[in-house]
Design a protein around this motif. Structure first.
Motif, PDB file in Angstrom:
ATOM      1  N   UNK A  45       0.829  -1.209   0.000  1.00 23.28           N
ATOM      2  CA  UNK A  45       0.000   0.000   0.000  1.00 23.28           C
ATOM      3  C   UNK A  45       0.858   1.253   0.000  1.00 23.28           C
ATOM      4  N   UNK A  46       1.870   1.296   0.865  1.00 22.41           N
ATOM      5  CA  UNK A  46       2.722   2.484   0.925  1.00 22.41           C
ATOM      6  C   UNK A  46       3.572   2.610  -0.333  1.00 22.41           C
TER       7      UNK A  46
ATOM      8  N   UNK B   8      -2.680   7.379   3.563  1.00 20.78           N
ATOM      9  CA  UNK B   8      -3.513   7.376   2.359  1.00 20.78           C
ATOM     10  C   UNK B   8      -4.292   8.689   2.230  1.00 20.78           C
ATOM     11  N   UNK B   9      -4.890   9.147   3.317  1.00 20.18           N
ATOM     12  CA  UNK B   9      -5.640  10.390   3.272  1.00 20.18           C
ATOM     13  C   UNK B   9      -4.722  11.593   3.080  1.00 20.18           C
TER      14      UNK B   9
ATOM     15  N   UNK C 151      12.812   9.286   7.022  1.00 22.13           N
ATOM     16  CA  UNK C 151      11.444   8.851   6.778  1.00 22.13           C
ATOM     17  C   UNK C 151      10.638  10.041   6.252  1.00 22.13           C
ATOM     18  N   UNK C 152       9.793   9.781   5.262  1.00 22.43           N
ATOM     19  CA  UNK C 152       8.955  10.863   4.752  1.00 22.43           C
ATOM     20  C   UNK C 152       7.667  10.956   5.565  1.00 22.43           C
ATOM     21  N   UNK C 153       6.793  11.883   5.176  1.00 24.97           N
ATOM     22  CA  UNK C 153       5.593  12.124   5.982  1.00 24.97           C
ATOM     23  C   UNK C 153       4.664  10.910   6.007  1.00 24.97           C
ATOM     24  N   UNK C 154       4.609  10.174   4.897  1.00 20.82           N
ATOM     25  CA  UNK C 154       3.716   9.015   4.833  1.00 20.82           C
ATOM     26  C   UNK C 154       4.218   7.890   5.745  1.00 20.82           C
ATOM     27  N   UNK C 155       5.507   7.655   5.728  1.00 17.54           N
ATOM     28  CA  UNK C 155       6.083   6.621   6.596  1.00 17.54           C
ATOM     29  C   UNK C 155       5.947   6.992   8.069  1.00 17.54           C
TER      30      UNK C 155
END
Length: 406
Positions: free
Chosen positions: A170-171, A204-205, A327-331
C-alpha cells in the motif's frame, strides 16, 4: 540481483527460526499446561486453526474467534481447499509465503526510498550518486528486518506477515502514485487483517489531500476513496452483524483478553499519558509487573520483560528517522498510527503484553535501522545483528515449547 538478495535473506533468517523451533520442541521441557500443538502453531495459531477448520464463533461471555480478523485465515482456507494440505501446514505456508512477498516488497520499497537518495542522503560518507553506499544500506535494512527478534512471529501461524505484505504494498503504491482505487483496495485488505490496519488511512488520506488543489476536490476524494480504504473492516463488521447480530463483536470480545481489571476512563487516560504501562512492567508493587504468572523466569529471554524495550526501540527509530529526514511524511504517519493504536487500546489493559510483537510490523523502523547499521563500524553492526539473530532463534525455541513468554 536485489530480488535474489531479498530471497536469500528470507531463506537464511527463516532457517534460524525453523532450527530454533525444532530444537525447542525436541530438547526444551514443555511449559506447564502447554497443549500438544504443532511447534509453530500455538497460542493465536490455535484460534486461526479453528477458524479455518470450522469457521467463526462468538459467545459474549468468553473469548471468541471473532477477535481474529479474516484476511489471513481466509487465505489459508483457500490454500487448504485448493491443495488439500493439513490445516496447520496451510497456515504456515500462508504465513511464510506472505513473508517472502513482504521481504521482496521491502527490498523494492527500500531501493525506491534509499537508492534514489530521496531524503536518505548520508552526511559526510557519500555524495549524490554513491550507488554502492545506498545498495549496502538496502542490504542492512533487509538484514535488520529478517533478524529482528520479534520477527519470529512472521514465520508462525499468525497474521503479522500477511499484514506486512499489504502494508508495504500500500505504501509503495502511494509512493509510486498508483491509481487511487488500487491503493484504496490494498489498504482495505490491511483493515481486514489486523485492527491496526486502520493506520493505513493516515498516509492514504494525506496522499489524497496533497494530490488535489481545490478544497472541494480534496473533500470529495477523502469521502470516496477514504471510505473505500476501509472496505475490509466494513465487510468484516457486516459479516458479524449477519452471523452474530453484533457488528462490534470483534471489539467486545477483547474484554476477555485483558491482564488488568477494568479501570475508569480517567484513570486509564492518566496512566497512558504518564507512560505508566512501560515502567509499571518493572515495578514489583504494580499489578502489571512482568514476573506475575510468567514463564520462563529469566528476564533476558522473557518478552514480558522486554516488550516495553522493543516498543520503545520502535518509537526511537521512527523518531530518529523523522528528525533526520530518513522517513517521509507518509512513513512517519503510518508508523505513528501503528504505535499509537495498540498503545492506547491495549497498553493499559494488557500491561504491554505482546507490544513487542505489535511494534515489529512498523516496517519504516527497519529503514532507519538499515541507515544506522550502515554507519556503524562493521564489527559492531555484525555483533548487533548476530545478537538479534540469537534472540530470534531463542524465541522460536521457547514458542515451540509452549512458553507464554510474549
Amino acid at each position: 540481483m536485489w530480488l535474489a538478495k531479498a530471497l536469500v535473506v528470507w531463506l537464511a533468517t527463516s532457517a534460524a527460526v525453523f532450527v530454533g523451533a525444532w530444537l525447542g520442541s525436541r530438547f526444551l521441557p514443555p511449559a506447564r499446561g502447554a497443549p500438544e500443538d504443532g511447534a509453530l502453531v500455538r497460542f493465536d495459531g490455535r484460534h486461526y486453526r479453528e477458524i479455518v477448520s470450522t469457521g467463526y464463533s462468538y459467545d459474549a461471555s468468553q473469548r471468541s474467534t471473532v477477535a481474529y480478523f479474516p484476511a489471513y485465515p481466509t487465505a489459508a482456507w483457500v490454500l487448504q481447499r485448493a491443495t488439500r494440505l493439513e490445516v496447520d501446514m496451510a497456515l504456515l505456508v500462508t504465513s511464510n509465503a506472505f513473508l517472502a512477498g513482504a521481504t521482496v516488497g521491502l527490498a523494492s520499497y527500500a531501493r525506491s526510498r534509499i537508492a534514489t537518495g530521496d531524503g536518505q542522503e548520508p552526511e559526510g560518507r557519500a555524495v549524490v550518486g554513491d550507488r554502492d553506499f545506498r545498495e549496502a544500506t538496502v542490504t542492512w535494512t533487509l538484514l535488520a528486518f529478517g533478524l529482528w527478534p520479534m520477527g519470529f512471529f512472521f514465520r508462525t501461524a499468525h497474521s503479522e506477515s500477511t499484514f506486512l505484505f499489504f502494508a508495504i504494498l500500500s505504501l509503495y503504491g502511494i509512493r509510486r502514485n498508483w491509481p487511487r482505487v488500487l491503493v484504496a483496495l490494498l489498504a482495505g485488505v490491511t483493515t481486514a487483517t489486523r485492527p491496526v490496519g486502520i493506520a493505513l488511512c493516515l498516509p492514504f488520506m494525506a496522499w489524497l489531500w496533497q494530490s488535489e488543489k481545490r478544497w472541494c476536490d480534496r473533500l470529495a476524494a477523502l469521502a470516496v476513496f477514504g471510505t473505500l480504504a476501509c472496505w475490509g473492516l466494513a465487510a468484516y463488521m457486516a459479516f458479524q452483524q449477519i452471523a452474530f447480530g453484533d457488528a462490534l463483536a470483534f471489539a467486545k470480545t477483547q474484554t476477555h483478553w485483558t491482564r488488568l481489571p477494568p479501570a475508569f476512563l480517567a484513570q486509564k487516560t492518566l496512566s497512558l499519558l504518564s507512560w505508566e504501562p512501560l515502567w509499571a512492567t518493572y515495578d514489583p508493587g504494580n499489578p502489571a509487573f512482568y514476573w506475575k504468572d510468567t514463564e520462563p523466569p529469566w528476564p533476558i529471554l522473557n518478552c514480558r520483560f522486554l516488550n516495553p524495550v522493543y516498543f520503545g526501540l520502535a518509537i526511537g527509530l521512527v523518531g530518529l528517522g523523522a528528525w533526520r529526514g530518513w522517513l517521509d511524511r507518509y512513513e512517519t504517519l503510518l508508523s505513528a498510527g501503528l504505535l499509537i493504536i495498540p498503545y492506547v487500546t491495549k497498553g493499559y489493559d494488557n500491561a504491554m503484553l505482546s507490544h513487542g510483537r505489535f511494534a515489529a510490523v512498523v516496517f519504516p523502523a527497519y529503514l532507519v535501522a538499515g541507515q544506522l547499521l550502515q554507519r556503524l563500524p562493521r564489527a559492531l553492526a555484525w555483533t548487533l545483528l548476530g545478537t538479534s539473530g540469537f534472540f530470534l532463534a531463542a524465541y522460536a525455541a521457547l514458542f515451540a515449547a509452549g512458553y507464554p513468554f510474549f
